[in-house]
Design an enzyme around this catalytic site. Sequence first.
Site, PDB file in Angstrom:
ATOM      1  N   SER A 108       1.003  -1.163   0.100  1.00  0.00           N
ATOM      2  CA  SER A 108      -0.299   0.080   0.023  1.00  0.00           C
ATOM      3  C   SER A 108       0.939   1.134  -0.012  1.00  0.00           C
ATOM      4  CB  SER A 108      -0.896  -0.332   0.952  1.00  0.00           C
ATOM      5  OG  SER A 108      -0.474   0.185   2.135  1.00  0.00           O
ATOM      6  N   ASP A 152       8.064   3.149   6.984  1.00  0.00           N
ATOM      7  CA  ASP A 152       7.885   1.601   5.363  1.00  0.00           C
ATOM      8  C   ASP A 152       7.559   2.984   4.449  1.00  0.00           C
ATOM      9  OD1 ASP A 152       6.327  -0.190   6.583  1.00  0.00           O
ATOM     10  OD2 ASP A 152       3.841   0.592   5.966  1.00  0.00           O
TER      11      ASP A 152
END
Length: 377
Positions: A108, A152
């Site tokens: 994502s 991330d």
Amino acid sequence: MFHIFSPYRVCPLGAHVDHQHGLVTGFAIDKGVDLRFEVREDSLVRLQSNDYEGVVEFDVTKPVQVREKHWGDYARGAKYALRKRFELTHGIEGTLQGSLPVGGLSSSAAVLIAYVMALAKANGITLQPFEIAQIASEAEREYIGLNNGLLDQACIALGKKDGLLFLDCDTNEYRVIKRNPKMPDFEIGIFFSGLTRNLVNSDYNLRVSECKTAAWNMLAYTDQPLRSLDRTFLRDIPKATFDKTRIAMPARFARRAEHFYSEYRRVRQGVTAWETGNLKLFGRLSFESCESSIHNYECGSPELIAIYDIMRTLPGVWGGRFSGAGFKGACIALVDPAHKENIETELTRRYLEQFPEYEETFKVFWVHPDDGARFIE
């Protein structure tokens, strides 16, 4: 036609602490998402995915709509975060393709970074890699609804194939530590349990709240002023305060704080191990990180724990842990390439003996560190 490659990421040390402003490490890897697009003359965005059904369409000049809980939300999230800073006038027409059907590698975040880069390109906006990471993280927090930190996005935007990213999520200072020439060779094994996951619907946000509640407990027990929960972080509270107050707070909150403080120490030790080429110690710390994830942070499905327990016993595995939030998804391991065939065979055999229902979906992948998100010529 433009082409962006946005890599997936792995985090060998520093798990579950970025949202508490901790210390993290990570690699971008040579698998990820490819976004091919053209800039439109008008303000329409039109996207297709080779992995999901349907076409996504929206106008970059109009206020962001309510989330639709659909793969197009990530493109709308990128628009949302960019529109807070810049005027958008041009849309894109593109197709997205992922390279691994695996949870736990921050797909994502990789997708969001690709969309941020594409919309910036279409509108003549110049962004530095760290700005891209911050904008994508804000999109995921404020629009998607995942209370994440910067781990991330920073790995995906800043990664280098010849080094380890070390990021302080409190100060946002970072460096890429080049691989020591004395370090043995390694490849990264990704062992996909066969279970997929959705972080917004997992216990991810609950764990973030538990960490903040642990911090609140410590402040309250020591008669310090409380701040709003969104401005409360474990990083702001000395470990000595935790040592004094841990026995007074509910055990589940003490365990969350224990994970944070012990992971802080492991990252410090791990960075030194990496700098000196001590892959054996670095790997052992990654195993210890996963133990803390299981017992203190209390994540990990039976499937992930089984993979972790098996890979700990296999010759040639330097170290490893759950990847991503650690609720379903995958485990990662740093592996001696000379042993990888035996590791894949043994791990597959022993895992499927326990979980034969995943025979069709359990997968093993081998990847290498890579550079961060970029335009491909």
